[in-house]
Design an enzyme around this catalytic site. Structure first.
Site, PDB file in Angstrom:
ATOM      1  N   LYS A   9      13.353   9.403  -9.348  1.00 36.29           N
ATOM      2  CA  LYS A   9      12.388   9.186  -8.171  1.00 36.29           C
ATOM      3  C   LYS A   9      13.447   8.796  -7.144  1.00 36.29           C
ATOM      4  O   LYS A   9      14.566   8.648  -7.173  1.00 36.29           O
ATOM      5  CB  LYS A   9      11.516   8.030  -8.586  1.00 36.29           C
ATOM      6  CG  LYS A   9      10.312   8.612  -9.673  1.00 36.29           C
ATOM      7  CD  LYS A   9       9.538   7.196 -10.092  1.00 36.29           C
ATOM      8  CE  LYS A   9       8.376   7.752 -11.245  1.00 36.29           C
ATOM      9  NZ  LYS A   9       7.501   6.694 -11.526  1.00 36.29           N
ATOM     10  N   TYR A  49       0.223  13.256  -9.159  1.00 38.83           N
ATOM     11  CA  TYR A  49      -0.344  12.010  -9.682  1.00 38.83           C
ATOM     12  C   TYR A  49      -1.727  11.833  -9.379  1.00 38.83           C
ATOM     13  O   TYR A  49      -2.352  10.832  -9.414  1.00 38.83           O
ATOM     14  CB  TYR A  49       0.397  10.596  -8.780  1.00 38.83           C
ATOM     15  CG  TYR A  49       1.762  10.432  -9.349  1.00 38.83           C
ATOM     16  CD1 TYR A  49       1.925  10.062 -10.645  1.00 38.83           C
ATOM     17  CD2 TYR A  49       2.639  10.286  -8.339  1.00 38.83           C
ATOM     18  CE1 TYR A  49       3.072   9.664 -11.072  1.00 38.83           C
ATOM     19  CE2 TYR A  49       3.882   9.878  -8.852  1.00 38.83           C
ATOM     20  CZ  TYR A  49       4.202   9.471 -10.418  1.00 38.83           C
ATOM     21  OH  TYR A  49       5.486   9.037 -10.629  1.00 38.83           O
ATOM     22  N   ARG A  85      10.125  10.030 -23.130  1.00 43.57           N
ATOM     23  CA  ARG A  85       9.422   8.519 -22.824  1.00 43.57           C
ATOM     24  C   ARG A  85       9.903   7.378 -23.290  1.00 43.57           C
ATOM     25  O   ARG A  85       9.984   6.515 -22.819  1.00 43.57           O
ATOM     26  CB  ARG A  85       7.699   8.738 -23.014  1.00 43.57           C
ATOM     27  CG  ARG A  85       6.915  10.012 -22.477  1.00 43.57           C
ATOM     28  CD  ARG A  85       6.465   9.881 -21.118  1.00 43.57           C
ATOM     29  NE  ARG A  85       5.360   8.558 -21.054  1.00 43.57           N
ATOM     30  CZ  ARG A  85       4.931   8.078 -20.007  1.00 43.57           C
ATOM     31  NH1 ARG A  85       5.113   8.593 -18.859  1.00 43.57           N
ATOM     32  NH2 ARG A  85       3.962   7.180 -20.161  1.00 43.57           N
ATOM     33  N   THR A  91       6.195   1.218 -18.579  1.00 42.21           N
ATOM     34  CA  THR A  91       5.996   1.164 -17.225  1.00 42.21           C
ATOM     35  C   THR A  91       6.125  -0.072 -16.664  1.00 42.21           C
ATOM     36  O   THR A  91       6.772  -0.201 -15.480  1.00 42.21           O
ATOM     37  CB  THR A  91       4.652   1.709 -16.827  1.00 42.21           C
ATOM     38  OG1 THR A  91       4.157   3.254 -17.686  1.00 42.21           O
ATOM     39  CG2 THR A  91       4.111   2.093 -15.518  1.00 42.21           C
ATOM     40  N   ARG A 102      14.521   2.363 -17.559  1.00 48.13           N
ATOM     41  CA  ARG A 102      14.036   1.413 -16.943  1.00 48.13           C
ATOM     42  C   ARG A 102      14.261   0.130 -17.206  1.00 48.13           C
ATOM     43  O   ARG A 102      14.839  -0.898 -16.406  1.00 48.13           O
ATOM     44  CB  ARG A 102      12.255   1.374 -17.030  1.00 48.13           C
ATOM     45  CG  ARG A 102      11.765   2.589 -16.314  1.00 48.13           C
ATOM     46  CD  ARG A 102      10.477   3.037 -16.584  1.00 48.13           C
ATOM     47  NE  ARG A 102       9.788   4.177 -15.965  1.00 48.13           N
ATOM     48  CZ  ARG A 102       8.569   4.757 -16.147  1.00 48.13           C
ATOM     49  NH1 ARG A 102       7.615   3.942 -16.869  1.00 48.13           N
ATOM     50  NH2 ARG A 102       8.228   5.638 -15.216  1.00 48.13           N
ATOM     51  N   ASN A 112      10.822   2.504 -10.447  1.00 51.06           N
ATOM     52  CA  ASN A 112      11.113   2.413 -11.828  1.00 51.06           C
ATOM     53  C   ASN A 112      11.859   3.632 -12.176  1.00 51.06           C
ATOM     54  O   ASN A 112      11.700   4.060 -13.478  1.00 51.06           O
ATOM     55  CB  ASN A 112       9.946   2.375 -12.742  1.00 51.06           C
ATOM     56  CG  ASN A 112       8.998   3.523 -12.449  1.00 51.06           C
ATOM     57  OD1 ASN A 112       9.058   4.399 -11.856  1.00 51.06           O
ATOM     58  ND2 ASN A 112       7.672   3.171 -13.126  1.00 51.06           N
ATOM     59  N   HIS A 115      10.322   9.404 -13.709  1.00 50.50           N
ATOM     60  CA  HIS A 115       8.968  10.156 -14.132  1.00 50.50           C
ATOM     61  C   HIS A 115       9.130  10.918 -15.331  1.00 50.50           C
ATOM     62  O   HIS A 115      10.190  11.673 -15.635  1.00 50.50           O
ATOM     63  CB  HIS A 115       8.318  10.872 -13.301  1.00 50.50           C
ATOM     64  CG  HIS A 115       7.286  11.592 -13.645  1.00 50.50           C
ATOM     65  ND1 HIS A 115       5.872  11.145 -14.188  1.00 50.50           N
ATOM     66  CD2 HIS A 115       7.072  12.994 -14.265  1.00 50.50           C
ATOM     67  CE1 HIS A 115       5.423  12.136 -14.651  1.00 50.50           C
ATOM     68  NE2 HIS A 115       5.745  13.064 -14.812  1.00 50.50           N
ATOM     69  N   GLU A 126       2.601  19.641 -15.139  1.00 50.89           N
ATOM     70  CA  GLU A 126       3.744  19.280 -14.229  1.00 50.89           C
ATOM     71  C   GLU A 126       4.671  20.284 -13.840  1.00 50.89           C
ATOM     72  O   GLU A 126       5.331  20.622 -12.719  1.00 50.89           O
ATOM     73  CB  GLU A 126       4.245  18.034 -14.849  1.00 50.89           C
ATOM     74  CG  GLU A 126       3.014  16.815 -14.652  1.00 50.89           C
ATOM     75  CD  GLU A 126       3.545  15.823 -15.235  1.00 50.89           C
ATOM     76  OE1 GLU A 126       4.672  15.432 -16.067  1.00 50.89           O
ATOM     77  OE2 GLU A 126       2.590  14.673 -15.490  1.00 50.89           O
TER      78      GLU A 126
HETATM   79  P1  RTP Z   1       5.381   8.074 -14.508  1.00 57.36           P
HETATM   80  O1  RTP Z   1       3.931   8.966 -14.424  1.00 57.36           O
HETATM   81  O2  RTP Z   1       5.967   8.054 -13.135  1.00 57.36           O
HETATM   82  O3  RTP Z   1       6.413   8.944 -15.528  1.00 57.36           O
HETATM   83  O4  RTP Z   1       5.221   6.533 -14.845  1.00 57.36           O
HETATM   84  P2  RTP Z   1       4.152   6.089 -16.068  1.00 57.36           P
HETATM   85  O5  RTP Z   1       3.908   7.338 -16.887  1.00 57.36           O
HETATM   86  O6  RTP Z   1       5.121   5.220 -17.056  1.00 57.36           O
HETATM   87  O7  RTP Z   1       3.256   5.087 -15.477  1.00 57.36           O
HETATM   88  P3  RTP Z   1       1.702   5.774 -14.988  1.00 57.36           P
HETATM   89  O8  RTP Z   1       0.739   4.618 -15.321  1.00 57.36           O
HETATM   90  O9  RTP Z   1       1.780   7.170 -14.938  1.00 57.36           O
HETATM   91  O10 RTP Z   1       1.925   5.340 -13.504  1.00 57.36           O
HETATM   92  C1  RTP Z   1       2.581   6.288 -12.395  1.00 57.36           C
HETATM   93  C2  RTP Z   1       3.764   5.395 -11.481  1.00 57.36           C
HETATM   94  O11 RTP Z   1       2.919   4.650 -10.662  1.00 57.36           O
HETATM   95  C3  RTP Z   1       3.527   3.246 -10.319  1.00 57.36           C
HETATM   96  N1  RTP Z   1       2.712   2.246 -10.960  1.00 57.36           N
HETATM   97  N2  RTP Z   1       2.577   1.356 -10.057  1.00 57.36           N
HETATM   98  N3  RTP Z   1       0.422  -1.367 -10.922  1.00 57.36           N
HETATM   99  C4  RTP Z   1       1.362  -0.707 -10.071  1.00 57.36           C
HETATM  100  O12 RTP Z   1       1.956  -1.197  -9.197  1.00 57.36           O
HETATM  101  C5  RTP Z   1       1.923   0.601 -10.708  1.00 57.36           C
HETATM  102  N4  RTP Z   1       1.392   1.124 -11.913  1.00 57.36           N
HETATM  103  C6  RTP Z   1       2.015   2.023 -11.842  1.00 57.36           C
HETATM  104  C7  RTP Z   1       4.904   3.574 -11.206  1.00 57.36           C
HETATM  105  O13 RTP Z   1       5.885   4.021 -10.358  1.00 57.36           O
HETATM  106  C8  RTP Z   1       4.659   4.331 -12.235  1.00 57.36           C
HETATM  107  O14 RTP Z   1       5.599   5.034 -13.060  1.00 57.36           O
HETATM  108 MG    MG Z   2       2.508   8.939 -15.974  1.00 61.13          MG
END
Ligand code: RTP
Ligand code: MG
Length: 147
Positions: A9, A49, A85, A91, A102, A112, A115, A126
């Protein structure tokens, strides 16, 4: 062989962590088969997203992910989707364990660093959103049989 979509990112690119992050996947034994430095526009960010559209953090997420260059990659290997992952970490910044990307380098739940696709269906979708078939390079590594 399984493939996944990983993307460093804007915070990871700005902080000079491309090499550190790529190194971890190389050392694990995965193979890089496509990559590019690019800037994501709003349309691609919303597509990537889409599952989060409507959530309270969506606007900030789109703003962040379009704010500077990202390093988009496709990696190949046995169980690469789930294992990458695990290497990325949780996350929630409070739950991202030391030893994960992370956990070692990020303090923020949004900023973070990386992705990773969360399922075979996400990976296929994707990869298709970011790469054309001609952008893939297939090659055999002599070391392959040891991993
Ligand atoms: P990613 O899709 O980026 O790999 O991350 P992830 O699966 O670990 O988490 P996801 O739930 O898919 O969330 C996507 C990205 O959104 C941001 N986020 N911010 N509460 C918050 O402020 C929040 N929750 C998620 C993070 O950048 C997360 O990686
Ligand atoms: Mg995700």
């Amino acid at each position: 062989m399984e493939k996944t979509f990983l993307m460093i990112k804007p915070d990871g690119v700005q902080r000079g962590l491309i090499g550190e992050i790529v190194k971890r996947f190389e050392q694990k034994g995965f193979q890089l088969v496509a990559s590019k430095l690019m800037v994501i526009n709003r349309e691609l960010a919303e597509l990537h997203y889409a599952e989060h559209k409507g959530k309270d953090f969506f606007e900030l997420l789109v703003k962040f992910i379009t704010s500077g260059p990202v390093f988009a990659m496709v990696w190949e290997g046995d169980q690469v989707i789930a294992l990458s992952r695990t290497m990325i970490g949780k996350t929630n910044s409070l739950e991202a364990a030391p030893g994960t990307i992370r956990g070692d380098f990020a303090v923020h739940t949004r900023l973070n660093l990386i992705h990773g696709s969360d399922s075979p269906e996400s990976a296929e979708r994707e990869i298709g959103n970011f790469f054309k078939p001609e952008e893939f390079v297939t090659y055999n590594k002599a070391i392959e049989s040891w991993i």
